[in-house]
Design a protein around this motif. Structure first.
Motif, PDB file in Angstrom:
ATOM      1  N   ASN A  87       0.702  -1.115  -0.016  1.00 50.35           N
ATOM      2  CA  ASN A  87       0.080  -0.025   0.071  1.00 50.35           C
ATOM      3  C   ASN A  87       0.954   1.108   0.148  1.00 50.35           C
ATOM      4  OD1 ASN A  87      -2.744  -1.187  -0.105  1.00 50.35           O
ATOM      5  ND2 ASN A  87      -2.287  -1.765   1.926  1.00 50.35           N
ATOM      6  N   SER A  88       1.743   1.219  -0.880  1.00 52.48           N
ATOM      7  CA  SER A  88       2.432   2.599  -1.054  1.00 52.48           C
ATOM      8  C   SER A  88       1.686   3.539  -2.025  1.00 52.48           C
ATOM      9  CB  SER A  88       4.072   2.254  -1.614  1.00 52.48           C
ATOM     10  OG  SER A  88       3.861   1.907  -2.849  1.00 52.48           O
ATOM     11  N   ILE A  89       1.088   3.170  -3.042  1.00 56.01           N
ATOM     12  CA  ILE A  89       0.627   4.020  -3.994  1.00 56.01           C
ATOM     13  C   ILE A  89      -0.363   3.469  -4.805  1.00 56.01           C
ATOM     14  CG2 ILE A  89       2.083   3.404  -5.953  1.00 56.01           C
ATOM     15  CD1 ILE A  89       2.149   6.498  -6.582  1.00 56.01           C
ATOM     16  N   THR A  90      -1.565   4.225  -5.074  1.00 58.37           N
ATOM     17  CA  THR A  90      -2.697   3.398  -5.797  1.00 58.37           C
ATOM     18  C   THR A  90      -2.274   3.845  -7.316  1.00 58.37           C
ATOM     19  OG1 THR A  90      -3.955   5.762  -6.385  1.00 58.37           O
ATOM     20  CG2 THR A  90      -4.213   4.430  -3.941  1.00 58.37           C
ATOM     21  N   VAL A  91      -3.332   2.945  -8.043  1.00 53.68           N
ATOM     22  CA  VAL A  91      -3.197   3.234  -9.562  1.00 53.68           C
ATOM     23  C   VAL A  91      -3.747   4.621  -9.755  1.00 53.68           C
ATOM     24  CG1 VAL A  91      -3.255   1.040 -10.224  1.00 53.68           C
ATOM     25  CG2 VAL A  91      -5.409   2.156  -9.922  1.00 53.68           C
ATOM     26  N   ASP A  92      -3.748   5.076 -11.212  1.00 52.38           N
ATOM     27  CA  ASP A  92      -4.301   6.580 -11.417  1.00 52.38           C
ATOM     28  C   ASP A  92      -5.591   6.481 -11.739  1.00 52.38           C
ATOM     29  OD1 ASP A  92      -3.933   5.175 -13.548  1.00 52.38           O
ATOM     30  OD2 ASP A  92      -2.563   6.703 -14.556  1.00 52.38           O
ATOM     31  N   LYS A  93      -6.455   5.378 -11.283  1.00 53.40           N
ATOM     32  CA  LYS A  93      -7.992   5.535 -11.543  1.00 53.40           C
ATOM     33  C   LYS A  93      -8.817   5.139 -10.367  1.00 53.40           C
ATOM     34  CE  LYS A  93      -7.668   6.627 -16.105  1.00 53.40           C
ATOM     35  NZ  LYS A  93      -6.239   7.090 -15.907  1.00 53.40           N
ATOM     36  N   PRO A  94     -10.002   5.391 -10.071  1.00 51.11           N
ATOM     37  CA  PRO A  94     -10.688   4.770  -9.121  1.00 51.11           C
ATOM     38  C   PRO A  94     -10.673   3.270  -9.334  1.00 51.11           C
ATOM     39  CG  PRO A  94     -11.875   6.738  -9.702  1.00 51.11           C
ATOM     40  CD  PRO A  94     -10.969   6.542 -10.667  1.00 51.11           C
ATOM     41  N   PRO A  95     -10.908   2.678  -8.229  1.00 52.82           N
ATOM     42  CA  PRO A  95     -10.846   0.859  -8.300  1.00 52.82           C
ATOM     43  C   PRO A  95     -11.922   0.150  -8.719  1.00 52.82           C
ATOM     44  CG  PRO A  95     -11.210   1.677  -5.970  1.00 52.82           C
ATOM     45  CD  PRO A  95     -11.157   2.732  -6.879  1.00 52.82           C
ATOM     46  N   LEU A  96     -13.211   0.853  -9.412  1.00 51.89           N
ATOM     47  CA  LEU A  96     -14.348   0.219  -9.509  1.00 51.89           C
ATOM     48  C   LEU A  96     -14.108  -1.289 -10.526  1.00 51.89           C
ATOM     49  CD1 LEU A  96     -17.301  -0.297  -8.895  1.00 51.89           C
ATOM     50  CD2 LEU A  96     -17.588   1.119 -10.876  1.00 51.89           C
ATOM     51  N   SER A  97     -13.353  -0.950 -11.690  1.00 53.68           N
ATOM     52  CA  SER A  97     -12.955  -1.938 -12.538  1.00 53.68           C
ATOM     53  C   SER A  97     -12.131  -2.613 -11.950  1.00 53.68           C
ATOM     54  CB  SER A  97     -12.562  -1.337 -13.847  1.00 53.68           C
ATOM     55  OG  SER A  97     -11.120  -0.715 -13.503  1.00 53.68           O
ATOM     56  N   LEU A  98     -11.265  -2.290 -11.398  1.00 51.85           N
ATOM     57  CA  LEU A  98     -10.356  -3.418 -10.666  1.00 51.85           C
ATOM     58  C   LEU A  98     -11.156  -4.280  -9.639  1.00 51.85           C
ATOM     59  CD1 LEU A  98      -7.575  -0.962  -9.326  1.00 51.85           C
ATOM     60  CD2 LEU A  98      -7.549  -2.583 -11.300  1.00 51.85           C
ATOM     61  N   TRP A  99     -12.225  -3.847  -8.946  1.00 49.05           N
ATOM     62  CA  TRP A  99     -13.142  -4.778  -8.038  1.00 49.05           C
ATOM     63  C   TRP A  99     -13.828  -5.805  -9.189  1.00 49.05           C
ATOM     64  CZ3 TRP A  99     -15.814  -0.256  -5.140  1.00 49.05           C
ATOM     65  CH2 TRP A  99     -14.839   0.268  -4.305  1.00 49.05           C
ATOM     66  N   VAL A 100     -14.212  -5.586 -10.123  1.00 53.03           N
ATOM     67  CA  VAL A 100     -14.847  -6.676 -10.999  1.00 53.03           C
ATOM     68  C   VAL A 100     -13.710  -7.546 -11.304  1.00 53.03           C
ATOM     69  CG1 VAL A 100     -15.915  -6.928 -13.502  1.00 53.03           C
ATOM     70  CG2 VAL A 100     -16.525  -4.866 -12.067  1.00 53.03           C
ATOM     71  N   MET A 101     -12.606  -7.298 -11.713  1.00 55.92           N
ATOM     72  CA  MET A 101     -11.778  -8.078 -12.045  1.00 55.92           C
ATOM     73  C   MET A 101     -11.120  -9.164 -10.819  1.00 55.92           C
ATOM     74  SD  MET A 101      -9.288  -6.261 -15.041  1.00 55.92           S
ATOM     75  CE  MET A 101      -9.402  -4.695 -14.413  1.00 55.92           C
ATOM     76  N   GLU A 102     -11.350  -8.296  -9.847  1.00 52.31           N
ATOM     77  CA  GLU A 102     -10.737  -9.151  -8.556  1.00 52.31           C
ATOM     78  C   GLU A 102     -11.913 -10.250  -7.877  1.00 52.31           C
ATOM     79  OE1 GLU A 102     -10.205  -5.902  -5.788  1.00 52.31           O
ATOM     80  OE2 GLU A 102      -8.222  -5.317  -6.888  1.00 52.31           O
ATOM     81  N   ILE A 103     -13.220  -9.710  -8.285  1.00 56.88           N
ATOM     82  CA  ILE A 103     -14.110 -10.798  -7.987  1.00 56.88           C
ATOM     83  C   ILE A 103     -13.980 -11.889  -8.861  1.00 56.88           C
ATOM     84  CG2 ILE A 103     -16.546 -11.431  -8.014  1.00 56.88           C
ATOM     85  CD1 ILE A 103     -17.268  -8.362  -7.299  1.00 56.88           C
ATOM     86  N   SER A 104     -13.730 -11.648 -10.174  1.00 56.46           N
ATOM     87  CA  SER A 104     -13.555 -12.765 -11.163  1.00 56.46           C
ATOM     88  C   SER A 104     -12.289 -13.745 -10.739  1.00 56.46           C
ATOM     89  CB  SER A 104     -13.068 -12.142 -12.481  1.00 56.46           C
ATOM     90  OG  SER A 104     -12.967 -13.225 -13.508  1.00 56.46           O
ATOM     91  N   THR A 105     -11.084 -13.071 -10.158  1.00 53.81           N
ATOM     92  CA  THR A 105      -9.922 -13.957 -10.075  1.00 53.81           C
ATOM     93  C   THR A 105     -10.311 -14.605  -8.721  1.00 53.81           C
ATOM     94  OG1 THR A 105      -8.890 -11.945  -8.900  1.00 53.81           O
ATOM     95  CG2 THR A 105      -8.458 -12.374 -11.326  1.00 53.81           C
ATOM     96  N   LYS A 106     -11.142 -14.065  -7.838  1.00 49.90           N
ATOM     97  CA  LYS A 106     -11.186 -14.721  -6.730  1.00 49.90           C
ATOM     98  C   LYS A 106     -12.072 -16.253  -7.122  1.00 49.90           C
ATOM     99  CE  LYS A 106      -9.887 -12.907  -3.068  1.00 49.90           C
ATOM    100  NZ  LYS A 106      -8.806 -13.644  -1.956  1.00 49.90           N
ATOM    101  N   ILE A 107     -12.712 -16.074  -8.011  1.00 47.93           N
ATOM    102  CA  ILE A 107     -13.910 -17.342  -8.271  1.00 47.93           C
ATOM    103  C   ILE A 107     -12.832 -18.297  -9.341  1.00 47.93           C
ATOM    104  CG2 ILE A 107     -15.700 -18.101  -9.901  1.00 47.93           C
ATOM    105  CD1 ILE A 107     -16.964 -15.302  -9.029  1.00 47.93           C
ATOM    106  N   PHE A 108     -12.248 -17.683 -10.340  1.00 47.20           N
ATOM    107  CA  PHE A 108     -11.512 -18.570 -11.281  1.00 47.20           C
ATOM    108  C   PHE A 108     -10.092 -18.335 -11.342  1.00 47.20           C
ATOM    109  CE2 PHE A 108     -15.246 -16.817 -13.312  1.00 47.20           C
ATOM    110  CZ  PHE A 108     -16.009 -17.810 -13.825  1.00 47.20           C
ATOM    111  N   GLY A 109      -9.622 -17.966 -10.172  1.00 46.44           N
ATOM    112  CA  GLY A 109      -7.961 -17.771 -10.003  1.00 46.44           C
ATOM    113  C   GLY A 109      -7.224 -16.729 -10.596  1.00 46.44           C
ATOM    114  N   PHE A 110      -6.155 -16.436 -10.076  1.00 40.49           N
ATOM    115  CA  PHE A 110      -5.460 -15.342 -10.517  1.00 40.49           C
ATOM    116  C   PHE A 110      -4.657 -15.617 -11.563  1.00 40.49           C
ATOM    117  CE2 PHE A 110      -1.525 -12.108 -10.735  1.00 40.49           C
ATOM    118  CZ  PHE A 110      -2.424 -11.159 -10.858  1.00 40.49           C
TER     119      PHE A 110
END
Length: 641
Positions: A87-110
């Motif tokens: 947690n040194s720095i964030t990406v340069d956009k809000p995280p909503l699209s990341l949350w969608v991909m994180e849910i997917s990788t939680k289900i199908f793996g990273f």
């Protein structure tokens, strides 16, 4: 013998399921019998185009893939959209699209597919929404045509197979159009709540770019809703409040948290989401020039003029293959709708949709055409949906009033200009045989000529329409199909063949891929991880960060492969003041960072007074360089005595 209740229920359930399946396959009873099968075929082709060979893109944009990895490791990282789970720095956009991909990788793996599959699904969902929006007011043919134009647009295909935030933003913008249609028709506040939520979440996806649709849907509701003005303003206020909450809650929460208790906001200089919104993702994009330090990194030979801004920007060598193919048809379609406004059916929904389509299209077109030099080629995806809607509405107007000469002339102009544009785009790149462009030009010319003349027979009219559609779709479809065979990685994916223009963006990117210049490769794609370095980083269990390095794509690739957090100094472009030299010293003294990987080629592009340069100079002064697998690395636990 009386049937048991369970048998009766099963039979009834089976019959209901059968009717549902039949309805899915055949459509509504009032629809043409051929409509639903063609729609399903379009969606199947759409899914095939977006999913086929998807793994060829690997991790896609490493910058966002690493942030997804970070979010799957740590809920705090997920909330902030951190580049690393230290947690040194964030990406340069809000995280909503990341949350969608994180849910997917939680289900199908990273995995790469786990990250990219949601993007493809959102692309197909957007195609369906284009169809539903047009079909709600017009006949089947315009709706199917608009959906086909949308899903074959090269930039849509490219981004639906990539992990940038754009597909989610575009889907949410289309949801807002769908919602305003139904709000006007039904006067139900729930659709305005949906409208506000969709626009707010589009803002939460890509900030100000997500608001490009807002003026169109807002004015459309106020002008065409049948409710009284008091009720309209009340409902608009509710919708606006929902938009403010969904779009602003995360931003407000992050800025209210003390800076020392959260990651630095990437893309800002003052560690503020508000600044990120209004500057980096806002006015800097609109009015930014080459005075910007990031823009100045582009070598002079790739800058023919001070700016390519202007009405023809989207047809030049940088953007033409992405969005330019059907742009002339949309411009002529806008003219047709404006001149033929009185020819539109008087229904409120029809005119509201026509207004939304052309104003959203014109607004986005003008922003992209005249914004500053920080424009990226993939920004053009924002134009794809209003372009498809505009052509859909214009084609519906043409079909309804094609007996009028002025309508036929404008339609012919749209077909011919689009065919000429396709011919010019294909002629401007290497790799395509000349006969393809010539064939498209011939088809478009014949289709346009037959469209001007009032056809004496039905079959001739069908021939003219078929040639026109073939001329419209051939170029983008060929380019989109080609893009599925080309691996895309890094910060700026591009569609199609290599441009003949020596100063084009895809020529610059091609040079980068061959290491020329080396610093540019580090910024756009990141260095290929060294196996020996990766082993060293993977074994560094005692530190919060396995290493720190500059060039965020390089840091991301190391983090993904080593499965350990890597601190990206200076954020995406290395220009963010994170961390400060003193903060870096404190973390090293506390044993929180194990190694430092210098990036001398990248450092040469940074100002001497930059945070990255200061940290690098300090490390080189106080620690000993080691060579591991041919790459330099500093062990921060072993200062020079």
């Amino acid at each position: 013998m009386t049937a048991s209740p369970s048998t009766t229920f099963s039979a009834g359930y089976g019959a209901a399921a059968g009717r549902s399946l039949q309805g899915l396959l055949k459509g509504r009873t009032q629809d043409p019998a051929w409509e639903r099968p063609i729609l399903l075929l379009i969606l199947a082709l759409n899914a095939t185009l977006y999913f086929w060979n998807l793994g060829i893109n690997g991790w896609g944009n490493y910058f966002y893939s690493a942030a997804v990895q970070s979010g799957t490791q740590n809920l705090v990282s997920a909330f902030f959209g951190s580049s690393d789970w230290g947690n040194s720095i964030t990406v340069d956009k809000p995280p909503l699209s990341l949350w969608v991909m994180e849910i997917s990788t939680k289900i199908f793996g990273f995995t790469p597919i786990g990250i990219l599959a949601p993007q493809a699904i959102m692309g197909v969902a957007s195609t369906l929404l284009i169809y539903l929006i047009i079909r709600h007011e017009f006949a089947a043919v315009p709706a199917l045509l608009a959906a086909t134009i949308f899903f074959t647009t090269p930039i849509v295909v490219l981004m639906s197979r990539y992990n940038n935030p754009d597909p989610l933003m575009l889907l949410l913008m289309l949801v807002s159009v769908y919602a305003v249609q139904h709000a006007i028709e039904s006067d139900r506040v729930r659709y305005l709540i949906l409208l506000g939520a969709a626009v707010g979440l589009a803002f939460m996806t890509k900030q100000l770019q997500g608001l490009l649709v807002l003026p169109s849907v807002s004015v459309a509701y106020l002008l065409w809703s049948n409710a009284g003005w008091t009720r309209k303003l009340k409902h608009a206020g509710i919708s606006g409040s929902v938009m403010a909450v969904t779009g602003g809650a995360w931003m407000t929460a992050v800025d209210l948290i003390p800076a020392e208790a959260r990651p630095f906001v990437g893309g800002s200089h003052s560690n503020s989401v508000l600044e990120l919104t209004l500057a980096y993702n806002g006015l800097d994009r609109i009015v930014g020039t080459e005075e910007d330090p990031v823009a100045n990194l582009i070598p002079a030979q790739f800058r023919q003029v001070d700016s390519d801004a202007g009405l023809l920007r989207l047809l030049n060598a940088n953007y033409g293959q992405e969005i330019g193919w059907i742009l002339p048809a949309a411009v002529v379609g806008t003219l047709l709708i404006c001149l033929g406004w009185k020819l539109l059916p008087p229904a409120r929904g029809v005119r509201a949709l026509a207004f939304v389509a052309i104003t959203w299209f014109l607004g986005t077109y003008l922003v992209l055409s005249f914004m500053g030099n920080q424009i990226h080629t993939y920004y053009t995806e924002a134009l794809s949906a209003p372009l498809a809607l505009t052509v859909g509405v214009a084609s519906a107007l043409y079909i309804r009033h094609r007996r009028l000469l002025v309508v036929r002339v404008l339609a012919a102009l749209g077909i011919l200009s689009t065919a000429v544009c396709s011919w010019l785009i294909l002629s401007s790149v290497v790799g395509w045989p000349e006969w393809i462009g010539s064939g498209i030009l011939l088809l478009g010319t014949l289709g346009a000529a037959l469209s001007v003349v009032r056809p004496p027979t039905r079959w001739l009219e069908v021939c003219a329409a078929s040639m026109a559609v073939a001329a419209l779709l051939a170029g983008p479809l060929l380019t989109s199909a080609l893009s599925t065979t080309l691996p895309q990685n890094g910060s700026n994916p591009v569609s199609g063949q290599l441009s003949k223009s020596p100063a084009s963006i895809n020529r610059f990117l091609d040079d980068m891929k061959h290491g020329n210049p080396a610093w540019a490769y580090d910024v756009a794609f990141g260095q290929t991880p060294n196996a020996s370095i990766l082993d060293k980083l993977a074994a560094s269990e005692t530190c919060l960060w396995a290493a720190a390095t500059s060039a965020s794509q390089t840091a991301a690739r190391l983090q993904i492969e080593a499965k350990r957090p890597i601190m990206p100094l200076g954020g995406f472009a290395g220009s963010d003041p994170s961390p400060t030299l003193q903060a870096f010293k404190d973390k090293v003294a506390g044993g929180q960072i194990c190694y430092f990987l210098p990036q001398d080629e990248f450092l040469a592009t940074q100002p001497k007074a930059s945070t990255v340069a200061e940290i690098t100079d300090w490390v080189k002064t106080h620690f000993q360089l080691e060579m591991v697998g041919g790459q330099g690395i500093y062990d921060l636990s072993k200062p020079i005595s």
